[in-house]
Design a protein around this motif. Structure first.
Motif, PDB file in Angstrom:
ATOM      1  N   ILE A 172       0.792  -1.076   0.070  1.00  0.00           N
ATOM      2  CA  ILE A 172      -0.116   0.209  -0.265  1.00  0.00           C
ATOM      3  C   ILE A 172       1.059   1.117  -0.393  1.00  0.00           C
ATOM      4  O   ILE A 172       1.377   1.694   1.012  1.00  0.00           O
ATOM      5  CB  ILE A 172      -0.923  -0.105   0.926  1.00  0.00           C
ATOM      6  CG1 ILE A 172      -1.131  -1.621   1.641  1.00  0.00           C
ATOM      7  CG2 ILE A 172      -1.988   1.469   1.154  1.00  0.00           C
ATOM      8  CD1 ILE A 172      -2.705  -1.482   2.719  1.00  0.00           C
ATOM      9  N   GLY A 196      -2.522  -0.691  -3.127  1.00  0.00           N
ATOM     10  CA  GLY A 196      -3.862  -0.076  -3.436  1.00  0.00           C
ATOM     11  C   GLY A 196      -2.747   1.205  -3.322  1.00  0.00           C
ATOM     12  O   GLY A 196      -1.812   2.054  -2.827  1.00  0.00           O
ATOM     13  N   PHE A 253      -2.643   6.002  -1.474  1.00  0.00           N
ATOM     14  CA  PHE A 253      -3.450   6.472   0.041  1.00  0.00           C
ATOM     15  C   PHE A 253      -2.006   7.829  -0.632  1.00  0.00           C
ATOM     16  O   PHE A 253      -1.291   7.818  -0.678  1.00  0.00           O
ATOM     17  CB  PHE A 253      -3.377   6.683   1.003  1.00  0.00           C
ATOM     18  CG  PHE A 253      -2.561   6.239   1.444  1.00  0.00           C
ATOM     19  CD1 PHE A 253      -1.809   7.274   2.352  1.00  0.00           C
ATOM     20  CD2 PHE A 253      -1.791   5.028   1.647  1.00  0.00           C
ATOM     21  CE1 PHE A 253      -0.120   6.754   3.424  1.00  0.00           C
ATOM     22  CE2 PHE A 253      -0.860   4.708   2.294  1.00  0.00           C
ATOM     23  CZ  PHE A 253      -0.004   5.381   3.130  1.00  0.00           C
ATOM     24  N   LEU A 261      -3.616  10.525  -6.997  1.00  0.00           N
ATOM     25  CA  LEU A 261      -3.453   9.017  -7.445  1.00  0.00           C
ATOM     26  C   LEU A 261      -3.434   7.772  -8.322  1.00  0.00           C
ATOM     27  O   LEU A 261      -2.963   6.576  -7.941  1.00  0.00           O
ATOM     28  CB  LEU A 261      -4.796   8.340  -6.111  1.00  0.00           C
ATOM     29  CG  LEU A 261      -5.034   9.007  -5.008  1.00  0.00           C
ATOM     30  CD1 LEU A 261      -6.892   8.847  -4.720  1.00  0.00           C
ATOM     31  CD2 LEU A 261      -4.895   7.812  -4.017  1.00  0.00           C
ATOM     32  N   GLY A 309      -9.160  -0.254  -4.363  1.00  0.00           N
ATOM     33  CA  GLY A 309      -9.561   1.085  -3.615  1.00  0.00           C
ATOM     34  C   GLY A 309      -9.962   1.984  -2.528  1.00  0.00           C
ATOM     35  O   GLY A 309     -10.206   0.869  -1.797  1.00  0.00           O
ATOM     36  N   GLY A 323      -8.802   5.996  -3.701  1.00  0.00           N
ATOM     37  CA  GLY A 323      -7.498   5.723  -2.400  1.00  0.00           C
ATOM     38  C   GLY A 323      -7.956   6.692  -1.308  1.00  0.00           C
ATOM     39  O   GLY A 323      -8.617   7.463  -1.522  1.00  0.00           O
ATOM     40  N   GLN A 327      -8.917   1.353   4.048  1.00  0.00           N
ATOM     41  CA  GLN A 327      -9.306   0.629   3.219  1.00  0.00           C
ATOM     42  C   GLN A 327      -8.069  -0.518   2.967  1.00  0.00           C
ATOM     43  O   GLN A 327      -7.823  -1.314   3.193  1.00  0.00           O
ATOM     44  CB  GLN A 327      -8.128   2.182   2.247  1.00  0.00           C
ATOM     45  CG  GLN A 327      -7.310   1.548   1.265  1.00  0.00           C
ATOM     46  CD  GLN A 327      -6.526   2.470  -0.023  1.00  0.00           C
ATOM     47  OE1 GLN A 327      -6.736   3.530   0.563  1.00  0.00           O
ATOM     48  NE2 GLN A 327      -6.367   2.037  -1.007  1.00  0.00           N
TER      49      GLN A 327
END
Length: 209
Positions: free
Chosen positions: A74, A110, A112, A126, A142, A163, A187
């Motif tokens: 992530i 993912g 952020f 993103l 997401g 995100g 998330q």
């Protein structure tokens, strides 16, 4: 137990705070989580003049090959004029060997981010991160609308279906809100849960391959 990496870059601490929330969410899904930051590439005098926070809370990750040890990755980074910053891009630019070997194919990922304003490039930033993740073969998760905190206009709030996000204000004075941190946890939990299922399925298939 899935192994999750939360990898971030943060100039002023906002993304470090969001990274901790993402990690909390992943741990709540039963994952083993490492939080790491990428190296600072800006010259010291530039970082000092800009007032960058030198965050030492999380260890720095220097070896890109370590990415292959995780079931989920992530990635968090602030916007730089609508795209990911050079610090994060430079880290991924060293990972060509992982791309060639396909070591990240099928892993769960993912993104952020943080911007100064609500319209300061959250979604494009993103997507710049997501584009990298998809080129390396990751399946991207997401911030779905199961997290209802990203809706409504009762307060200034981050959040995007692509995100988790936070809004820092132009001078960086605004810190991640309760709603934004909840989105990051949501998330992280979703990604860890899916990564665990995929990793378990792959272990079941291995003897037959």
């Amino acid at each position: 137990m899935p192994k999750i990496l939360v990898l971030y870059y943060s100039s002023y601490g906002h993304l470090a705070t969001m990274a901790d929330a993402v990690a909390d969410g992943a741990r709540s899904a039963g994952a083993e989580v490492d939080v790491r930051r990428v190296p600072e590439t800006a010259p010291f005098e530039v970082a000092e003049a800009a007032g960058f926070v030198v965050d030492q809370t999380h260890p720095q990750l220097d070896d890109v090959n370590a990415l292959g040890d995780y079931d989920g990755i992530i990635v968090g980074a602030p916007t730089r004029f609508g795209r990911m910053p050079s610090q994060m891009a430079a880290f991924w630019d060293k990972a060509g060997g992982l791309w060639m070997s396909g070591k990240l194919n099928g892993k769960i990922g993912g993104a952020f981010t943080s911007t100064a304003t609500q319209h300061g490039g959250q979604e494009t930033t993103l997507f710049s991160i997501i584009t990298n993740l998809m080129h390396f073969g990751l399946t991207v998760v997401g911030l779905d609308y199961g997290f209802q905190g990203q809706g409504g206009v009762d307060e200034v709030k981050g959040g995007s279906p692509y995100g988790a996000t936070t809004i820092a204000d132009g001078n960086g004075s605004r810190r991640p809100s309760a709603s934004e941190l909840d989105g990051a946890r949501y998330q992280g939990r979703k990604i860890a849960a899916l990564a665990g299922k995929v990793a378990a399925a792959e272990r079941t298939l291995e003897p037959a391959l």
